[in-house]
Structure formats: structure tokens, C-alpha cells
Design a protein around this motif. Structure first.
Motif, PDB file in Angstrom:
ATOM      1  N   TYR A 172       0.810  -1.224   0.000  1.00  0.00           N
ATOM      2  CA  TYR A 172       0.000   0.000   0.000  1.00  0.00           C
ATOM      3  C   TYR A 172       0.840   1.269   0.000  1.00  0.00           C
ATOM      4  O   TYR A 172       0.306   2.357  -0.038  1.00  0.00           O
ATOM      5  N   TRP A 173       2.127   1.161   0.028  1.00  0.00           N
ATOM      6  CA  TRP A 173       2.991   2.329  -0.094  1.00  0.00           C
ATOM      7  C   TRP A 173       3.240   2.586  -1.571  1.00  0.00           C
ATOM      8  O   TRP A 173       3.404   1.661  -2.364  1.00  0.00           O
TER       9      TRP A 173
ATOM     10  N   ASN B  83       5.733   7.306  -0.658  1.00  0.00           N
ATOM     11  CA  ASN B  83       4.606   8.133  -0.260  1.00  0.00           C
ATOM     12  C   ASN B  83       3.722   7.371   0.712  1.00  0.00           C
ATOM     13  O   ASN B  83       2.968   6.495   0.329  1.00  0.00           O
ATOM     14  N   LYS B  84       3.867   7.697   1.999  1.00  0.00           N
ATOM     15  CA  LYS B  84       2.988   7.160   3.030  1.00  0.00           C
ATOM     16  C   LYS B  84       3.091   8.095   4.218  1.00  0.00           C
ATOM     17  O   LYS B  84       4.161   8.249   4.785  1.00  0.00           O
ATOM     18  N   ASN B  85       2.005   8.730   4.559  1.00  0.00           N
ATOM     19  CA  ASN B  85       1.987   9.720   5.644  1.00  0.00           C
ATOM     20  C   ASN B  85       3.001  10.825   5.390  1.00  0.00           C
ATOM     21  O   ASN B  85       3.718  11.248   6.288  1.00  0.00           O
ATOM     22  N   GLY B  86       3.098  11.270   4.170  1.00  0.00           N
ATOM     23  CA  GLY B  86       4.065  12.287   3.768  1.00  0.00           C
ATOM     24  C   GLY B  86       4.980  11.715   2.699  1.00  0.00           C
ATOM     25  O   GLY B  86       4.803  10.592   2.239  1.00  0.00           O
TER      26      GLY B  86
ATOM     27  N   ARG C 146       8.760  10.636   1.790  1.00  0.00           N
ATOM     28  CA  ARG C 146      10.119  10.316   2.225  1.00  0.00           C
ATOM     29  C   ARG C 146      10.917  10.032   0.958  1.00  0.00           C
ATOM     30  O   ARG C 146      10.479   9.283   0.098  1.00  0.00           O
TER      31      ARG C 146
ATOM     32  N   LYS D 130       5.910  16.574   4.923  1.00  0.00           N
ATOM     33  CA  LYS D 130       4.557  16.062   5.153  1.00  0.00           C
ATOM     34  C   LYS D 130       3.647  16.221   3.934  1.00  0.00           C
ATOM     35  O   LYS D 130       2.828  15.357   3.665  1.00  0.00           O
ATOM     36  N   THR D 131       3.785  17.314   3.165  1.00  0.00           N
ATOM     37  CA  THR D 131       2.837  17.565   2.077  1.00  0.00           C
ATOM     38  C   THR D 131       3.457  17.780   0.707  1.00  0.00           C
ATOM     39  O   THR D 131       2.758  17.723  -0.290  1.00  0.00           O
TER      40      THR D 131
END
Length: 64
Positions: A7-8, A28-31, A33, A50-51
Motif C-alpha cells: 500500500y505504499w 509516499n505514506k503519511n508524507g 520520504r 509532510k505535504t
């Protein structure tokens, strides 16, 4: 290479910036990286935002 859960969202990109060449892995997962590798030196740095995907990439590149 580390295995990421399905799911990432993971992308790999090539980028040239200020005469340097980079391979960028964007997770891309919770922001956003990013793992940025300089192809000329072999060094790696990480960035997070984060965004903004672009800010995450530039944070890692500024560390070089």
C-alpha cells in the motif's frame, strides 16, 4: 533492497541538478520520504516533508 508493504507508493526517478546526477526513490505514506543517491559520489541522503514531494527531494539534495 528493503521490502515495502504494497500500500505504499514507491517511485524511482532520475534527476540532474547543478551538474550532478541523482537517482531518487520517493516513498509516499503519511508524507513524502525520499532517498537520494548522487551517482557521481555514491553518497545517499534522506529527506522528508509532510505535504510536498519537491520539498522532500530538495531537503535531501541540500544535505550534499
Amino acid at each position: 533492497m528493503q521490502q515495502f508493504p504494497a500500500y505504499w507508493s514507491v517511485e524511482r526517478r532520475y534527476m540532474e541538478y547543478e551538474s550532478n546526477k541523482y537517482i531518487i526513490d520517493i516513498i509516499n505514506k503519511n508524507g513524502f520520504r525520499t532517498v537520494v543517491e548522487n551517482l557521481d559520489t555514491g553518497k545517499r541522503n534522506e529527506g522528508f516533508h509532510k505535504t510536498s514531494e519537491n520539498e522532500a527531494v530538495m531537503e535531501a539534495i541540500r544535505k550534499f
